[in-house]
Each structure stands twice: as C-alpha cells, then as structure tokens.
Design an enzyme around this catalytic site. Sequence first.
Site, PDB file in Angstrom:
ATOM      1  N   HIS A   9      -9.574   0.879   4.745  1.00  0.00           N
ATOM      2  CA  HIS A   9      -8.290   1.086   5.422  1.00  0.00           C
ATOM      3  C   HIS A   9      -8.506   2.049   6.597  1.00  0.00           C
ATOM      4  CE1 HIS A   9      -4.235   2.498   6.268  1.00  0.00           C
ATOM      5  NE2 HIS A   9      -3.826   1.370   5.719  1.00  0.00           N
TER       6      HIS A   9
ATOM      7  N   GLY B 230       2.335   2.305  10.703  1.00  0.00           N
ATOM      8  CA  GLY B 230       3.250   3.432  10.546  1.00  0.00           C
ATOM      9  C   GLY B 230       3.954   3.838  11.832  1.00  0.00           C
TER      10      GLY B 230
ATOM     11  N   GLU C 254      -6.941   4.477   7.717  1.00  0.00           N
ATOM     12  CA  GLU C 254      -6.773   5.914   7.443  1.00  0.00           C
ATOM     13  C   GLU C 254      -8.036   6.481   6.803  1.00  0.00           C
ATOM     14  OE1 GLU C 254      -3.028   5.571   5.394  1.00  0.00           O
ATOM     15  OE2 GLU C 254      -2.094   5.053   7.302  1.00  0.00           O
TER      16      GLU C 254
ATOM     17  N   GLU D 290      -5.390  -5.101  10.470  1.00  0.00           N
ATOM     18  CA  GLU D 290      -4.393  -4.064  10.705  1.00  0.00           C
ATOM     19  C   GLU D 290      -4.713  -3.319  11.993  1.00  0.00           C
ATOM     20  OE1 GLU D 290      -2.339  -2.784   6.784  1.00  0.00           O
ATOM     21  OE2 GLU D 290      -4.174  -1.620   7.003  1.00  0.00           O
TER      22      GLU D 290
ATOM     23  N   SER E  94       3.395  -2.113  10.240  1.00  0.00           N
ATOM     24  CA  SER E  94       4.852  -2.121  10.425  1.00  0.00           C
ATOM     25  C   SER E  94       5.507  -3.458  10.066  1.00  0.00           C
ATOM     26  CB  SER E  94       5.217  -1.704  11.861  1.00  0.00           C
ATOM     27  OG  SER E  94       4.742  -0.394  12.123  1.00  0.00           O
TER      28      SER E  94
ATOM     29  N   LYS F  72       0.098   4.272  -0.330  1.00  0.00           N
ATOM     30  CA  LYS F  72      -0.559   5.467   0.225  1.00  0.00           C
ATOM     31  C   LYS F  72      -0.320   6.665  -0.699  1.00  0.00           C
ATOM     32  CE  LYS F  72      -0.201   3.309   4.708  1.00  0.00           C
ATOM     33  NZ  LYS F  72      -0.105   3.433   6.164  1.00  0.00           N
TER      34      LYS F  72
ATOM     35  N   ASN G 253       0.862  -1.176   0.000  1.00  0.00           N
ATOM     36  CA  ASN G 253       0.000   0.000   0.000  1.00  0.00           C
ATOM     37  C   ASN G 253       0.905   1.234   0.000  1.00  0.00           C
ATOM     38  OD1 ASN G 253      -1.791   2.056   0.524  1.00  0.00           O
ATOM     39  ND2 ASN G 253      -2.316   1.361   2.601  1.00  0.00           N
TER      40      ASN G 253
HETATM   41  P1  PGA Z   1       2.794   0.293   7.596  1.00  0.00           P
HETATM   42  O1  PGA Z   1       1.329   0.506   6.954  1.00  0.00           O
HETATM   43  O2  PGA Z   1       3.356  -0.972   7.032  1.00  0.00           O
HETATM   44  O3  PGA Z   1       3.572   1.509   7.169  1.00  0.00           O
HETATM   45  O4  PGA Z   1       2.602   0.226   9.075  1.00  0.00           O
HETATM   46  C1  PGA Z   1       0.461  -0.571   6.740  1.00  0.00           C
HETATM   47  C2  PGA Z   1      -0.831  -0.094   6.154  1.00  0.00           C
HETATM   48  O5  PGA Z   1      -1.294   1.010   6.516  1.00  0.00           O
HETATM   49  O6  PGA Z   1      -1.443  -0.772   5.318  1.00  0.00           O
END
Ligand code: PGA
Length: 252
Positions: free
Chosen positions: A96, A174, A98, A168, A213, A12, A10
């Site tokens: 997601h 993140g 976010e 997640e 992460s 983003k 992803n």
């Molecule tokens: P990350 O993000 O690996 O940077 O923690 C995962 C995601 O948001 O899908």
Amino acid sequence: MSRQPFIAGNWKLNLGPEDASKVSAELVQALAGHRDVTVAIFPTALSIPSVVRAVAGSEIGVGMQEIESVASGAFTGGNSAVMARAAGCTYALVGHSERRQLWGETDARCGDKVAFALASGLLPILCVGETLAERRAGRVEEVVTRQLEAGLSAIAPDQVAAVTLAYEPVWAIGTGETASPDQAQAVHATLRAWLRAGHGDVADDIRIQYGGSVKPGNAKELLACPDIDGALVGGASLRAESFAGIVAAATA
Ligand code: PGA
C-alpha cells in the site's frame, strides 16, 4: 472471461475492536443479499479477532493490512502472515502506498511479501500507483509496471493467478480527488497488457481493483470500465452504509 467484482475495505488505523465489531455486524446485515461480489475488510491487526467473530458465517472475508515476510522471530512490532491465517484471515494487502511512503517499503520487499503471503495461505492484494509528480512527469506506465514486475518477481508463474492487483494513484488516496474513469481504465489496461505479455491468458482472470477516494457516488462509473474489476476503499469503507453502497454499485 468473467471476473467477479472484488470490493475491499481498508480500514487503516481506524476502528478498534469494539467499533470494528459493530461496523462488521452492520455490514453482515447490509450485504446479506449480495452474492456475486467478493467482499473483504482489512481491519487494524488488533481488531482482527473481533471482526472474524462478527463476520463468521457470512461471505465477508477478512485480511491483514500488512505482513512481514517471515513467520515468526525477532521482528518487534511485526505481523505474521502465518498467524494471520491462523486468526481467520484470508487476504493480505502488500505495498500500500502508505507503507511505501511512510515505512519505506521497497519494491523488492513487496515481492517477498507477495510470495510469503501465498506460501502462508493468504491471498495477496498487491497495490501499485504513481505519485502526482510521477504522473506530471509522464512516468505512470514506467512506475506501475516496475512495481508490478517486482511484486510478482518472487512467485512461480502458476501462482500469479492467485494475486489481486490494486491500482491506487497516490494523489487520489484520501484526497477526495478520484482518477476519472478514463484515467483509471487507461492504467488498468496497461497493467493487464503487461500481464498478458508475460503471463498469457491469466491476464483475463486477474482482478484489478481501483483505489483512491471511491465512494457510492462514483463507484458505478469506475466499475463500469472494462478493466476495473473492483475497488479498494479507504474512507468510505468505515461506515457500513457507504461501503454497502459501493458493493451495490458492483452488483448492478
Ligand atoms: P481512500 O483510500 O478511499 O480513503 O482514498 C484508499 C486506500 O488507501 O486504499
């Protein structure tokens, strides 16, 4: 029961058309030998055409990070699943964290988007996960099963097998903080048990990715868990070398 691992990147809001094309080309090279892993990348919408061109002829799929639940119309700023399919996408992320947190995406809208993705010929990855406050309050199971139930609520039983899930935990996205393999496996097992109770043996076929992460250094341990069938990778997917390292961990 054999679920092929599914590693998704992803990106983003990163990597514009030129950089996305470069990283995609590097990935095609780096992954040339990997046959037994499903791999997909989710560029920002503006980079999709250049990524589709760069991965053409490879096994790497491309997906949309976000779709509307309509094909077209007066939806300023929206992205259409139908147009994404026409542009060469195979997958769509839905729900997601976010999008849920920053755009107020509701459980009900996620259900509509899963249905619309499938109706448009895209394979959805439905994301679920609890916040830190919800975890501390002992509400993990309640939250993820609520999100799962709503996410599948608008599709027919025979469509469930086409959905991939991504667990997640919001506190691990993140942040550099990963759920331990035990913590992640426990939630994955809960999700699979919920699927089995409502949908029977299809539960054995549905892939459940872990996200939060994930890096080359922790992927192997996570992917070794019986109910973790892949990873949804943010930060570590932005460089071909680290993303390929995670795909390699899934192959091993
Ligand atoms: P990350 O993000 O690996 O940077 O923690 C995962 C995601 O948001 O899908």
